[in-house]
Design a protein around this motif. Structure first.
Motif, PDB file in Angstrom:
ATOM      1  N   HIS A 154      46.343 -27.350  42.089  1.00  0.00           N
ATOM      2  CA  HIS A 154      47.229 -28.337  41.463  1.00  0.00           C
ATOM      3  C   HIS A 154      46.965 -29.671  42.141  1.00  0.00           C
ATOM      4  N   ASN A 155      46.497 -30.642  41.367  1.00  0.00           N
ATOM      5  CA  ASN A 155      46.259 -31.981  41.904  1.00  0.00           C
ATOM      6  C   ASN A 155      46.467 -33.001  40.794  1.00  0.00           C
ATOM      7  N   GLU A 156      46.164 -34.249  41.069  1.00  0.00           N
ATOM      8  CA  GLU A 156      46.422 -35.303  40.091  1.00  0.00           C
ATOM      9  C   GLU A 156      45.582 -35.168  38.818  1.00  0.00           C
ATOM     10  N   GLU A 157      44.512 -34.400  38.871  1.00  0.00           N
ATOM     11  CA  GLU A 157      43.654 -34.203  37.698  1.00  0.00           C
ATOM     12  C   GLU A 157      44.122 -33.059  36.799  1.00  0.00           C
ATOM     13  N   GLY A 158      44.944 -32.160  37.350  1.00  0.00           N
ATOM     14  CA  GLY A 158      45.431 -31.044  36.554  1.00  0.00           C
ATOM     15  C   GLY A 158      45.747 -29.830  37.404  1.00  0.00           C
ATOM     16  N   SER A 159      45.961 -28.720  36.721  1.00  0.00           N
ATOM     17  CA  SER A 159      46.358 -27.480  37.389  1.00  0.00           C
ATOM     18  C   SER A 159      45.602 -26.304  36.788  1.00  0.00           C
ATOM     19  N   PHE A 160      45.486 -25.232  37.584  1.00  0.00           N
ATOM     20  CA  PHE A 160      44.683 -24.074  37.216  1.00  0.00           C
ATOM     21  C   PHE A 160      45.311 -22.835  37.829  1.00  0.00           C
ATOM     22  N   GLY A 161      45.432 -21.763  37.052  1.00  0.00           N
ATOM     23  CA  GLY A 161      45.969 -20.528  37.593  1.00  0.00           C
ATOM     24  C   GLY A 161      45.710 -19.348  36.684  1.00  0.00           C
ATOM     25  N   PHE A 162      46.273 -18.201  37.063  1.00  0.00           N
ATOM     26  CA  PHE A 162      46.068 -16.959  36.324  1.00  0.00           C
ATOM     27  C   PHE A 162      47.396 -16.271  36.049  1.00  0.00           C
ATOM     28  N   VAL A 163      47.554 -15.763  34.837  1.00  0.00           N
ATOM     29  CA  VAL A 163      48.715 -14.948  34.506  1.00  0.00           C
ATOM     30  C   VAL A 163      48.516 -13.602  35.212  1.00  0.00           C
ATOM     31  N   MET A 164      49.450 -13.264  36.078  1.00  0.00           N
ATOM     32  CA  MET A 164      49.319 -12.062  36.906  1.00  0.00           C
ATOM     33  C   MET A 164      49.803 -10.794  36.210  1.00  0.00           C
ATOM     34  N   ASN A 165      50.509 -10.938  35.093  1.00  0.00           N
ATOM     35  CA  ASN A 165      51.151  -9.758  34.519  1.00  0.00           C
ATOM     36  C   ASN A 165      50.900  -9.594  33.018  1.00  0.00           C
ATOM     37  N   LYS A 166      49.689  -9.897  32.582  1.00  0.00           N
ATOM     38  CA  LYS A 166      49.347  -9.686  31.177  1.00  0.00           C
ATOM     39  C   LYS A 166      48.044  -8.882  31.093  1.00  0.00           C
ATOM     40  N   PRO A 167      48.159  -7.563  31.035  1.00  0.00           N
ATOM     41  CA  PRO A 167      46.952  -6.733  30.970  1.00  0.00           C
ATOM     42  C   PRO A 167      46.192  -6.951  29.668  1.00  0.00           C
ATOM     43  N   SER A 168      44.879  -6.881  29.758  1.00  0.00           N
ATOM     44  CA  SER A 168      44.047  -6.939  28.550  1.00  0.00           C
ATOM     45  C   SER A 168      43.750  -5.493  28.135  1.00  0.00           C
ATOM     46  N   ILE A 169      43.004  -5.342  27.086  1.00  0.00           N
ATOM     47  CA  ILE A 169      42.584  -4.000  26.658  1.00  0.00           C
ATOM     48  C   ILE A 169      41.258  -3.615  27.311  1.00  0.00           C
ATOM     49  N   LEU A 170      40.691  -4.518  28.108  1.00  0.00           N
ATOM     50  CA  LEU A 170      39.377  -4.301  28.704  1.00  0.00           C
ATOM     51  C   LEU A 170      39.474  -3.682  30.092  1.00  0.00           C
ATOM     52  N   ARG A 171      38.410  -3.003  30.463  1.00  0.00           N
ATOM     53  CA  ARG A 171      38.257  -2.442  31.805  1.00  0.00           C
ATOM     54  C   ARG A 171      37.063  -3.145  32.456  1.00  0.00           C
ATOM     55  N   LEU A 172      37.089  -3.252  33.772  1.00  0.00           N
ATOM     56  CA  LEU A 172      36.044  -3.969  34.490  1.00  0.00           C
ATOM     57  C   LEU A 172      34.659  -3.400  34.191  1.00  0.00           C
ATOM     58  N   GLY A 173      34.539  -2.085  34.160  1.00  0.00           N
ATOM     59  CA  GLY A 173      33.251  -1.446  33.900  1.00  0.00           C
ATOM     60  C   GLY A 173      32.680  -1.756  32.529  1.00  0.00           C
ATOM     61  N   GLU A 174      33.525  -2.168  31.595  1.00  0.00           N
ATOM     62  CA  GLU A 174      33.065  -2.556  30.261  1.00  0.00           C
ATOM     63  C   GLU A 174      32.509  -3.976  30.251  1.00  0.00           C
ATOM     64  N   ILE A 175      32.915  -4.769  31.225  1.00  0.00           N
ATOM     65  CA  ILE A 175      32.533  -6.182  31.265  1.00  0.00           C
ATOM     66  C   ILE A 175      31.339  -6.419  32.189  1.00  0.00           C
ATOM     67  N   VAL A 176      31.325  -5.721  33.334  1.00  0.00           N
ATOM     68  CA  VAL A 176      30.277  -5.916  34.339  1.00  0.00           C
ATOM     69  C   VAL A 176      29.430  -4.651  34.404  1.00  0.00           C
ATOM     70  N   GLN A 177      28.219  -4.747  33.896  1.00  0.00           N
ATOM     71  CA  GLN A 177      27.342  -3.580  33.798  1.00  0.00           C
ATOM     72  C   GLN A 177      27.122  -2.910  35.154  1.00  0.00           C
ATOM     73  N   ASP A 178      26.970  -3.696  36.217  1.00  0.00           N
ATOM     74  CA  ASP A 178      26.735  -3.117  37.546  1.00  0.00           C
ATOM     75  C   ASP A 178      27.950  -2.377  38.106  1.00  0.00           C
ATOM     76  N   LEU A 179      29.095  -2.547  37.464  1.00  0.00           N
ATOM     77  CA  LEU A 179      30.311  -1.865  37.918  1.00  0.00           C
ATOM     78  C   LEU A 179      30.828  -0.887  36.870  1.00  0.00           C
ATOM     79  N   ASP A 180      29.916  -0.373  36.054  1.00  0.00           N
ATOM     80  CA  ASP A 180      30.328   0.521  34.967  1.00  0.00           C
ATOM     81  C   ASP A 180      30.974   1.812  35.455  1.00  0.00           C
ATOM     82  N   PHE A 181      30.869   2.102  36.733  1.00  0.00           N
ATOM     83  CA  PHE A 181      31.495   3.294  37.312  1.00  0.00           C
ATOM     84  C   PHE A 181      32.968   3.056  37.665  1.00  0.00           C
TER      85      PHE A 181
END
Length: 189
Positions: free
Chosen positions: A36-63
């Protein structure tokens, strides 16, 4: 003016949506503010699950069968992460008490493959929440957000999405404890 609107957010703060916010992107959301600064703000919603799993997005972590959250409506074709504990990755940015944002992704993948980082202490996000210069403060003045300075911890990572929103408000006490029990739609009460 409510004393809530006089507070200025900083990195590491949590933004809790007011109970009747109808924007589907932020309804009953808790956002970890990373910058958060004079140019703007940036963050993440901590409590909104997606339908995706990490292994589906990152091939090297498919396990890995790790839940991925919707960090916000901006650039949902990007993957981000925060983790708890000591700094373990080059390039990670501190956003609070033992909370780190990002870092060397190849290093993260390697540490996960070698089981050198605790997966339950990492939260992954597609997209992010962003505000232009002055926009977040305007929303604070409109009482869209409740500022919470409680630290994110392992319990926060383990909470269900609805429990995180309610739990933080209850812990703040006073009027916020009452707000935590407001129905989603007061017409149904």
């Amino acid at each position: 003016m409510d004393k809530r609107t006089e507070q200025i957010p900083t990195a590491g703060d949590l933004l809790i949506s007011e109970p009747f916010l109808q924007d589907q992107n932020f309804m009953r959301s808790v956002i970890l503010l990373c910058d958060h600064n004079e140019e703007g703000s940036f963050g993440f919603v901590m409590n909104k699950p997606s339908i995706l799993r990490l292994g589906e997005i990152v091939q090297d972590l498919d396990f890995l069968d790790k839940e991925v959250f919707v960090g916000g409506p901006v650039e949902q074709n990007t993957l981000h992460f925060v983790y708890l504990g000591d700094k373990q990755l080059e390039g990670s940015i501190s956003v609070g008490n033992q909370i780190w944002w990002g870092g060397d992704f190849d290093q993260l993948v390697e540490k996960l493959k070698l089981n050198q980082m605790e997966l339950d202490r990492i939260r992954f996000f597609i997209g992010y929440s962003g505000w232009g210069a002055g926009q977040l403060q305007d929303e604070m003045n409109e009482e869209t957000w409740i500022l919470c300075r409680e630290d994110i911890d392992e319990d926060s990572f383990d909470s269900t999405p609805e429990d995180l929103w309610k739990g933080l408000l209850k812990n703040m006490g006073g009027e916020f404890k009452l707000i935590a029990n407001y129905p989603r739609d007061p017409r149904l009460n």
